[in-house]
Design an enzyme around this catalytic site. Structure first.
Site, short mmCIF file in Angstrom:
data_model
loop_
_atom_site.label_atom_id
_atom_site.label_comp_id
_atom_site.label_asym_id
_atom_site.label_seq_id
_atom_site.Cartn_x
_atom_site.Cartn_y
_atom_site.Cartn_z
N LYS A 4 0.84 -1.20 0.00
CA LYS A 4 0.00 0.00 0.00
C LYS A 4 0.87 1.25 0.00
O LYS A 4 2.01 1.21 0.46
CB LYS A 4 -0.86 0.03 1.27
CG LYS A 4 -1.99 -0.99 1.32
CD LYS A 4 -2.77 -0.86 2.63
CE LYS A 4 -3.88 -1.89 2.72
NZ LYS A 4 -4.93 -1.70 1.72
N ARG B 2 -10.28 -11.69 2.08
CA ARG B 2 -11.15 -12.72 1.51
C ARG B 2 -10.47 -14.08 1.51
O ARG B 2 -11.14 -15.11 1.60
CB ARG B 2 -11.58 -12.29 0.09
CG ARG B 2 -10.44 -12.11 -0.87
CD ARG B 2 -10.83 -11.30 -2.11
NE ARG B 2 -10.95 -9.88 -1.83
CZ ARG B 2 -11.27 -8.96 -2.74
NH1 ARG B 2 -11.51 -9.32 -3.99
NH2 ARG B 2 -11.33 -7.69 -2.43
#
Ligand code: BES
Ligand code: MN
Ligand code: ZN
Length: 489
Positions: A266, A340
């Site tokens: 990020k 996920r």
């Protein structure tokens, strides 16, 4: 751990009003009808209370807001809070009135007078929730907070209904503390230890270590943690308060103690906020704490995957293929879509081990849900209208924003992979929905299921009626109410 303020309920004693040192609050409806205790305050202040209530400023207040009178004549108190609260307030208004009183910081004791007896417990919960402060890392010595006393005509009855509310405040505080805690302190080990400590309350807590997870075939979850020195864990919390042997309801949480993005790293700006990427796990833990403390008559199992997403020489690469516990293979296109992967395995484990009556998972899953809904609503995804509507109703009653999002095969098709059963991402557009479709692939066909994407609601940059800025504890109250509605009703 941060503990809620001490709150007492005592018999009405008009002689105790004048000499009370600290703050005095009077709950007054908009029509100005004064309770016996409020009338005493009015006489002592030589009519100041009645004049305040008759003023334009009072008329302009929203329910639950207050006018503050400083150093009121005739009272020893420093402040008189004149709180607008109707005789039959909604739950939200009563909580808001409490929030108004809980916002005031300091060591002064507080005496609360008047108000509808049936709503006093809600006022006390609002007060407790708004009074929260995360001071674990402030070195200045903490001064004790002032005690709170509600003067009511039936103290035992009010205290009895406030009991479960205290359990709610404890659960919300537990969640907020976990979310506020930085990642160098709240490691996967530390997180698991804090959950294990709940065994003392009567909760059954079990910790699965990396060896166990490997044996179970949880390749999707383990891949996320392989770049970190922190060990990946799954913690299983069981509360058996319902019919012995009856299938439980399952809550599953994403617990990424820090999300750097991994090799798909990020940008630096704002990355510090990724200490909150365990918000789903923290909410599950907070609900389990509340259910345990109020001895809920329900069987509920809470499962959390605890993992740190770091880049390193051993980290997962974009393009790696991992095998989930279910058996499906996943091409990891983006190592930053890690939540996920974790949930795929923990959801499957929850269903195969417990065969629950339903599953709700919580996760700070996507930035895309913030683009869609901002910070006011959690994104709700579901394969079951009955469960979804029951949840939305519970959330609305609690004043916790929740909005149902669409799902569908066309979104699911975006996950098609050239070399594996699926990819872990499917493009930017509709990203929160595609993430939900990914999760649904790990839900058994007839299993009632909701996915709550709390990326926008778990942590806020500004104060709200019931929380200071920072971790909100969103969802603890809604889920506690849902369990009450569907399992205990
Ligand atoms: N933890 C983040 C999502 C997030 C973003 C939570 C902002 C809280 C605030 C999640 O793991 C993530 O990185 N999601 C990616 C998914 C993308 C790579 C498909 C995102 O939202 O950018
Ligand atoms: Mn991520
Ligand atoms: Zn994440």
């Amino acid at each position: 751990m941060t503990t809620p303020a001490t709150i007492h309920f005592r018999e009405i004693d008009l002689d105790a009003v004048a000499p009370f040192m600290g703050r005095v609050a009077v709950l007054v409806p908009a029509n100005g009808a004064l309770s016996p205790t409020a009338r005493r305050v009015d006489r002592l202040t030589r009519g100041a209370l009645a004049r305040a209530v008759a003023s334009d400023a009072f008329a302009a207040l929203k329910p639950g807001d207050a006018l503050d009178l400083a150093f009121p004549v005739g009272l020893k108190a420093d402040t008189l809070h004149v709180v607008r609260l109707e005789a039959k307030p909604s739950v939200a208004e009563a909580r808001r009135a409490g929030g108004t009183l809980g916002r005031v910081k300091g060591t002064a004791a507080l005496l609360v007078l008047g108000g509808a007896q049936r709503q006093i417990a809600d006022v006390s919960l609002g007060l407790a929730l708004r009074d929260y402060a995360f001071t674990a890392h402030k070195t200045a010595v903490e001064k004790p907070r002032g005690e709170v006393t509600f003067m009511v005509s039936a103290p035992e009855a009010v205290a009895a209904s406030a009991g479960p509310m205290a359990a709610i405040a404890e659960g919300v505080f537990f969640t907020r503390d976990l979310v506020n805690e930085p990642a160098n302190i709240l490691t996967t080990d530390d997180f698991a230890a804090r959950l294990a400590a709940m065994q003392e309350l009567g909760l059954d807590v079990e910790i699965l270590e990396e060896g166990d997870l490997k044996a179970l075939g949880m390749g999707a979850l383990l891949g996320v943690g392989q770049g970190s020195d922190a060990p990946t864990k799954v913690v299983v919390m069981q509360w058996h308060g319902g019919t012995p042997g009856a299938a439980p309801f399952a809550l599953v949480g994403k617990g990424v103690t820090f999300d750097t993005g991994g090799i798909s790293i990020k940008p630096a700006g704002g990355m510090e906020d990724m200490t909150m990427d365990m918000g789903g796990a923290a909410t599950v833990a907070g609900v389990m704490r509340t259910l345990t403390m109020r001895k809920a008559k329900a069987n509920v199992v809470g499962l959390v995957g605890l993992v740190e997403n770091m880049p390193s020489g051993s980290a997962q690469r974009p393009g790696d293929v991992v095998k989930s516990m279910k058996g499906d293979t996943i091409e990891v296109i983006n190592t930053d879509a890690e939540g996920r992967l974790l949930l795929a395995d923990v959801l499957w484990y929850a269903q195969t081990r417990f065969n629950p009556t339903g599953v709700i998972n919580l996760a700070t899953l996507t930035g895309a849900i913030i683009v869609a809904l901002g910070h006011e609503n959690t994104g709700v995804f579901s394969n079951n209208d009955a469960l979804c509507n029951a949840f939305l109703k519970a959330a609305a009653t609690e004043g916790e924003g929740a909005w149902r999002m669409p799902m569908g095969d066309a979104y699911d098709a975006k996950l098609k992979s050239r070399i594996a059963d699926m990819m872990n991402v499917g493009g930017r557009d509709g990203g929160a929905i595609i993430a939900a479709q990914f999760l649904q692939r790990f839900i058994k066909p007839d299993m009632p299921w909701c996915h709550l994407d709390i990326a926008g609601t778990a942590l806020l940059k500004s104060d709200t009626d019931l929380a200071p800025k920072g971790a909100t504890g969103w969802g603890v109250r809604a889920l506690d109410r849902l369990i009450r509605d569907i399992c205990e009703g």
